[in-house]
Scaffold this motif. Structure first.
Motif, PDB file in Angstrom:
ATOM      1  N   TYR A  64     -45.227 -17.481  -8.428  1.00 49.18           N
ATOM      2  CA  TYR A  64     -45.154 -16.053  -8.122  1.00 49.18           C
ATOM      3  C   TYR A  64     -44.081 -15.354  -8.937  1.00 49.18           C
ATOM      4  CZ  TYR A  64     -45.868 -11.824  -5.381  1.00 49.18           C
ATOM      5  OH  TYR A  64     -46.164 -10.550  -4.987  1.00 49.18           O
ATOM      6  N   TYR A  65     -42.832 -15.833  -8.880  1.00 50.77           N
ATOM      7  CA  TYR A  65     -41.760 -15.341  -9.737  1.00 50.77           C
ATOM      8  C   TYR A  65     -41.499 -16.405 -10.788  1.00 50.77           C
ATOM      9  CZ  TYR A  65     -40.774 -11.973  -5.986  1.00 50.77           C
ATOM     10  OH  TYR A  65     -40.867 -10.981  -5.051  1.00 50.77           O
ATOM     11  N   GLU A  84     -37.050 -13.736 -12.742  1.00 49.11           N
ATOM     12  CA  GLU A  84     -37.597 -12.378 -12.763  1.00 49.11           C
ATOM     13  C   GLU A  84     -39.003 -12.398 -12.190  1.00 49.11           C
ATOM     14  OE1 GLU A  84     -37.670 -10.930 -16.772  1.00 49.11           O
ATOM     15  OE2 GLU A  84     -38.776 -12.646 -17.492  1.00 49.11           O
ATOM     16  N   ASP A  85     -39.461 -11.222 -11.765  1.00 43.39           N
ATOM     17  CA  ASP A  85     -40.828 -11.116 -11.267  1.00 43.39           C
ATOM     18  C   ASP A  85     -41.781 -10.971 -12.453  1.00 43.39           C
ATOM     19  OD1 ASP A  85     -39.852  -8.428 -11.741  1.00 43.39           O
ATOM     20  OD2 ASP A  85     -41.596  -7.686 -10.651  1.00 43.39           O
ATOM     21  N   LYS A  86     -43.064 -11.135 -12.206  1.00 47.63           N
ATOM     22  CA  LYS A  86     -44.028 -11.145 -13.305  1.00 47.63           C
ATOM     23  C   LYS A  86     -44.114  -9.812 -14.044  1.00 47.63           C
ATOM     24  CE  LYS A  86     -48.129 -10.220 -10.524  1.00 47.63           C
ATOM     25  NZ  LYS A  86     -49.487 -10.614 -10.237  1.00 47.63           N
ATOM     26  N   ARG A 108     -30.012  -9.167  -6.690  1.00 58.21           N
ATOM     27  CA  ARG A 108     -31.253  -8.701  -7.332  1.00 58.21           C
ATOM     28  C   ARG A 108     -30.988  -7.365  -8.018  1.00 58.21           C
ATOM     29  NH1 ARG A 108     -35.605  -5.575  -4.486  1.00 58.21           N
ATOM     30  NH2 ARG A 108     -34.056  -5.809  -2.859  1.00 58.21           N
TER      31      ARG A 108
END
Length: 143
Positions: A64-65, A84-86, A108
């Protein structure tokens, strides 16, 4: 390395992937030391042991991340960045001046505003909570 967290991190492989942990899932201490020395960064124990235990386990490193590979870790804004996120809207890090803390608090950053928010949990707590959320909430919602 004291192996404070290694076994718990290794236990994530059978827990979520239903297969035994294998040495190939991790990165050797010598390889990590070489990378961190080349980057001239100090990495907290919990993050080091996470990478040692799971650094080559793509199913967990990119669940997911995206956890960064050791050579991608970087210092920015006084933080050691590691995730990091996608969509690259958010980046997670820990205060670089707390590298000697075994399991520091995670922060974050909103990449659009540059604002940092305390996640109110240590790195190990963050990892266990995030993967639990991903494998029990996100992935089951996609079924």
């Amino acid at each position: 390395m004291s192996d404070m967290f290694v076994e718990k991190f290794r236990g994530l492989v059978p827990l979520y992937l239903e297969e035994p942990w294998q040495e190939a899932d991790g990165i050797t201490v010598a390889d990590l030391d070489a990378v961190f020395s080349e980057l001239q960064i100090t990495v907290p124990l919990a993050l080091r042991e996470f990478l040692h235990a799971l650094g080559n386990c793509e199913e967990l490193m990119e669940a997911y991340y995206y956890f960064w590979d050791p050579e991608e870790l970087e210092l920015e804004d006084g933080y050691l960045l590691f995730l990091e996120d996608k969509d690259e809207n958010y980046t997670w890090g820990m205060l670089a001046d707390q590298a000697d803390v075994p399991d520091p608090i995670v922060w974050r950053r909103n990449n659009a505003t540059g604002e940092w928010i305390n996640e109110e949990g240590t790195f190990s707590e963050f990892v266990f909570d995030m993967l639990d959320w991903v494998f029990k909430e996100v992935l089951t919602d996609q079924d």
